[in-house]
Design an enzyme around this catalytic site. Sequence first.
Site, PDB file in Angstrom:
ATOM      1  N   TYR A   1      -4.944 -34.116   9.349  1.00  0.00           N
ATOM      2  CA  TYR A   1      -6.408 -34.007   9.246  1.00  0.00           C
ATOM      3  C   TYR A   1      -6.729 -33.337   7.918  1.00  0.00           C
ATOM      4  O   TYR A   1      -6.160 -32.294   7.592  1.00  0.00           O
ATOM      5  CB  TYR A   1      -6.952 -33.165  10.411  1.00  0.00           C
ATOM      6  CG  TYR A   1      -8.450 -32.944  10.332  1.00  0.00           C
ATOM      7  CD1 TYR A   1      -9.328 -34.002  10.527  1.00  0.00           C
ATOM      8  CD2 TYR A   1      -8.983 -31.686  10.047  1.00  0.00           C
ATOM      9  CE1 TYR A   1     -10.704 -33.816  10.442  1.00  0.00           C
ATOM     10  CE2 TYR A   1     -10.356 -31.482   9.976  1.00  0.00           C
ATOM     11  CZ  TYR A   1     -11.209 -32.560  10.171  1.00  0.00           C
ATOM     12  OH  TYR A   1     -12.574 -32.370  10.088  1.00  0.00           O
TER      13      TYR A   1
ATOM     14  N   ASP B   1      -2.859 -30.445   0.438  1.00  0.00           N
ATOM     15  CA  ASP B   1      -3.974 -29.869   1.163  1.00  0.00           C
ATOM     16  C   ASP B   1      -3.497 -28.560   1.769  1.00  0.00           C
ATOM     17  O   ASP B   1      -2.785 -28.544   2.776  1.00  0.00           O
ATOM     18  CB  ASP B   1      -4.442 -30.855   2.253  1.00  0.00           C
ATOM     19  CG  ASP B   1      -5.565 -30.271   3.094  1.00  0.00           C
ATOM     20  OD1 ASP B   1      -5.835 -29.067   2.977  1.00  0.00           O
ATOM     21  OD2 ASP B   1      -6.155 -31.032   3.880  1.00  0.00           O
TER      22      ASP B   1
ATOM     23  N   LYS C   1     -10.971 -22.311   4.181  1.00  0.00           N
ATOM     24  CA  LYS C   1     -10.702 -21.383   5.304  1.00  0.00           C
ATOM     25  C   LYS C   1     -10.453 -19.948   4.804  1.00  0.00           C
ATOM     26  O   LYS C   1     -11.364 -19.316   4.323  1.00  0.00           O
ATOM     27  CB  LYS C   1      -9.544 -21.903   6.146  1.00  0.00           C
ATOM     28  CG  LYS C   1      -9.908 -23.213   6.877  1.00  0.00           C
ATOM     29  CD  LYS C   1      -8.967 -23.507   8.019  1.00  0.00           C
ATOM     30  CE  LYS C   1      -9.112 -24.901   8.562  1.00  0.00           C
ATOM     31  NZ  LYS C   1      -9.928 -25.008   9.757  1.00  0.00           N
TER      32      LYS C   1
HETATM   33  C1  LIG Z   1      -5.618 -29.234   6.563  1.00  0.00           C
HETATM   34  C2  LIG Z   1      -7.107 -29.287   6.588  1.00  0.00           C
HETATM   35  N1  LIG Z   1      -7.759 -29.837   5.556  1.00  0.00           N
HETATM   36  C3  LIG Z   1      -9.098 -29.896   5.518  1.00  0.00           C
HETATM   37  C4  LIG Z   1      -9.848 -29.393   6.547  1.00  0.00           C
HETATM   38  C5  LIG Z   1     -11.342 -29.461   6.493  1.00  0.00           C
HETATM   39  O1  LIG Z   1     -11.869 -28.202   6.218  1.00  0.00           O
HETATM   40  P1  LIG Z   1     -13.384 -27.862   6.625  1.00  0.00           P
HETATM   41  O2  LIG Z   1     -13.445 -27.808   8.101  1.00  0.00           O
HETATM   42  O3  LIG Z   1     -13.645 -26.553   5.943  1.00  0.00           O
HETATM   43  O4  LIG Z   1     -14.229 -28.955   6.069  1.00  0.00           O
HETATM   44  C6  LIG Z   1      -9.216 -28.803   7.645  1.00  0.00           C
HETATM   45  C7  LIG Z   1      -9.986 -28.243   8.763  1.00  0.00           C
HETATM   46  O5  LIG Z   1      -9.503 -27.895   9.805  1.00  0.00           O
HETATM   47  C8  LIG Z   1      -7.804 -28.759   7.678  1.00  0.00           C
HETATM   48  O6  LIG Z   1      -7.140 -28.224   8.710  1.00  0.00           O
END
Ligand SMILES: Cc1ncc(COP(=O)(O)O)c(C=O)c1O
Length: 451
Positions: free
Chosen positions: A161, A263, A291
């Site tokens: 994700y 990511d 985060k």
């Molecule tokens: C690995 C990863 N990338 C991107 C995101 C997206 O981040 P946001 O919820 O701040 O848009 C998340 C959210 O859980 C994530 O776990």
Amino acid sequence: MAQKLAGRTEEIQAQEIKRYEERTPKSKALFDRAEASMPFGVSSSFQAGDPYPLYLTEGHGSKVTDIDGNELIDYHNGFGTMVVGHAHPKVRAAIEEAAATGTHFAATTEAAVELAEEIKRRFGVEKVRFTNSGTEATMDAVRLGRAASGKDVLLKIEGSYHGHHDAVMYSVIPTMDSSGPNERPWSVPFSRGIPKETADSTMIVPFNDAPALESLLEEHGDRIGAMIMEPVMMNIGIVVPLPGYLERVRELCDKHSVVLIFDEVKTGVTISPGGATSLYGVQPDLVCLAKAVGGGTPLGAFAGKAAIMDEIESGVAALGTFNGNPLSMKAALATLTEVLTDDAYNLLAKLGTRLAHGCQKALEEYGIEGHATDLGCKGSITFRDKPLERYRDFQEVDDSLFEAFWYWMINRGVYQTPGKEEQWTISVQHSEDDIDRFVDVFADYCRTVTS
Ligand SMILES: Cc1ncc(COP(=O)(O)O)c(C=O)c1O
């Protein structure tokens, strides 16, 4: 094991849901009210819960309080954001300073420059652009990667994700009957409303499988411009990279001129000061953060090599009214320079190991197939005999053991992320007593479920 315990876990889950309902009547009442004005009664569908979500009122240190006044030790920590713990005095002082001197200008401040310098130091990157969330960070990084390589197809890992923009909303949690062969998974949309044509622009590979990546790149490398991946998968519990895998991904991306995007929204500034990038020593072209980096304020960033980031100066759009706002900048600066110090990472590592070892011991003592993963302030329990290596292994995890476990824990004051795909997050304000409470309640669960 799953089959042997199935009846027992169902029985415990039913009992515990009843107890949850008895303990949380005000959450239920607020849910009924919220549903009338908000889909699922929440602000993000990931906040929904069954039979209804818990509504919180306050957080202090390692604990949160729900609307019924139940105090809970927080291992959810805002989906892995609150490594600083709640209302940390240093973060609070930074937020108060911003509140007193201006929270938003849409003009860059010195705090933004200082924060960019700190991110450069931690992640070995050359330039940084701030966003407001992880989704924005990965969205902009993907566009930049495609622009820099001049090729349109994005490669992503099955079961990962990366936020909720269309390009990455493929094969997030595909069902096995929809997802195609192991080495060449199909692109399966995660939502309705995504244009069908975009499926051709996102290709899927399994994690920890360098030969599958190699063969896909040999065949389609002339069209694949960017590859986005979590260096440690953290949306199916925790899956660590096999030795040599990240190095091989790096080599293959270089060979085929593919921009490699890590990511690190979950792993960045949590599992080490410089995330997985510094922990595993493999440098991506771009890294995405969010985060924990914002210390509890909405913040994301993408950063990388100057040669790629400078494409922003020649026609790649990377925009946002709230980017670099002083509220998030000051909170993040305090988080990275005053709270998440070397001593803090040592403390988190110690607490994390205590928690993971305690849980592993309980699993073994009661003969439950499962293992606990220990990655600093992040960790998880996966109810499967062997560690996971890729998304399809996740299908073998025992759902019923997890579901009963979540209700069991919350009814005994331990708040976790609701979903077997998540993991715990420990904050610098957690104590050994907090950790031991988790272990004791978990051991009691293991005993009960096997009795
Ligand atoms: C690995 C990863 N990338 C991107 C995101 C997206 O981040 P946001 O919820 O701040 O848009 C998340 C959210 O859980 C994530 O776990």
